[in-house]
Motif scaffolding. Structure first.
Motif, short mmCIF file in Angstrom:
data_model
loop_
_atom_site.label_atom_id
_atom_site.label_comp_id
_atom_site.label_asym_id
_atom_site.label_seq_id
_atom_site.Cartn_x
_atom_site.Cartn_y
_atom_site.Cartn_z
N SER A 120 -108.46 -7.78 -123.38
CA SER A 120 -107.81 -8.20 -122.14
C SER A 120 -106.30 -8.04 -122.22
CB SER A 120 -108.19 -9.65 -121.84
OG SER A 120 -107.50 -10.12 -120.71
N ALA A 121 -105.69 -8.57 -123.27
CA ALA A 121 -104.23 -8.53 -123.40
C ALA A 121 -103.73 -7.10 -123.59
CB ALA A 121 -103.78 -9.42 -124.56
N ALA A 122 -104.41 -6.31 -124.42
CA ALA A 122 -103.97 -4.93 -124.64
C ALA A 122 -104.13 -4.10 -123.36
CB ALA A 122 -104.75 -4.30 -125.78
N SER A 123 -105.18 -4.35 -122.61
CA SER A 123 -105.37 -3.64 -121.35
C SER A 123 -104.29 -4.01 -120.35
CB SER A 123 -106.76 -3.93 -120.77
OG SER A 123 -107.77 -3.43 -121.63
N SER A 124 -103.93 -5.29 -120.31
CA SER A 124 -102.83 -5.74 -119.43
C SER A 124 -101.53 -5.09 -119.84
CB SER A 124 -102.69 -7.26 -119.48
OG SER A 124 -103.77 -7.89 -118.85
N LEU A 125 -101.25 -5.07 -121.13
CA LEU A 125 -100.00 -4.47 -121.60
C LEU A 125 -99.96 -2.97 -121.31
CD1 LEU A 125 -97.29 -4.75 -122.94
CD2 LEU A 125 -98.44 -4.69 -125.17
N LEU A 126 -101.06 -2.28 -121.55
CA LEU A 126 -101.10 -0.85 -121.20
C LEU A 126 -100.75 -0.65 -119.73
CD1 LEU A 126 -104.30 0.51 -123.03
CD2 LEU A 126 -101.94 1.25 -123.40
#
Length: 184
Positions: A120-126
């Protein structure tokens, strides 16, 4: 009057601050993989994301590493539970077998949660950095939460709205945000 949802503040927080906050969450994992970001570099990325400006050269390695972290966590969920990310979000721990002690249960629950949060967090950051690869994961977060959004949902909402140039506070943001990246 219902209590204030702390995630609501994320919907209007400066986007640069949100990007830096997420970058800090990944600082150790990125450094372990050879990308040690300085505070100045994180701030530069946050400003570039907020301005929709071209990212600095070092960001390409960051984007690749975030994609790898997502892939590793997706692989873990598939191998351990036989689930996609969306399926994992849809299943609580009552659907998980293979544990006998409370300690085993807690370890499995912690691993499941950590991998879901990492995706979730990595997808948001991307997405905040202009990369479309995590769009389906962000929708999975929002679909799992429905109308009640926690912090992950608020980040997902901000990230998707940022990708599509929409106001996250708009009443119709959900109907305007694209589900899939543009073809091409």
């Amino acid at each position: 009057m219902p209590p204030v949802n702390p995630s609501d503040a994320l919907l209007s927080a400066p986007l640069a601050d949100l990007a830096v906050l997420l970058l800090k969450q990944f600082k150790r994992l990125l450094a372990e993989r050879g990308l040690a970001l300085t505070t100045a570099q994180m701030d530069e990325l946050g400003r570039a994301a907020a301005a929709r400006a071209p990212l600095p050269d070092f960001a390409h390695a960051l984007l690749d590493l975030l994609g790898q972290l997502i892939a590793e966590s997706e692989a873990y969920l598939r191998a351990r539970f036989g689930w996609t990310f969306a399926e994992s979000l849809a299943h609580d721990m009552s659907a998980v077998q293979g544990w006998e002690t409370t300690g085993e249960f807690l370890e499995i629950a912690n691993n499941k949660s950590n991998h879901e949060l990492r995706i979730s967090a990595a997808s948001s950051l991307l997405a905040l950095l202009g990369d479309e690869r995590g769009r389906a994961n962000l929708w999975a977060v929002l679909d799992a939460e429905g109308e009640v959004q926690d912090v992950d949902g608020a980040f997902a909402r901000r990230a998707l709205c940022h990708l599509d140039g929409l106001d996250p506070l708009s009443a119709d943001w959900r109907t305007l945000v694209r589900r899939q990246p543009e073809d091409g």
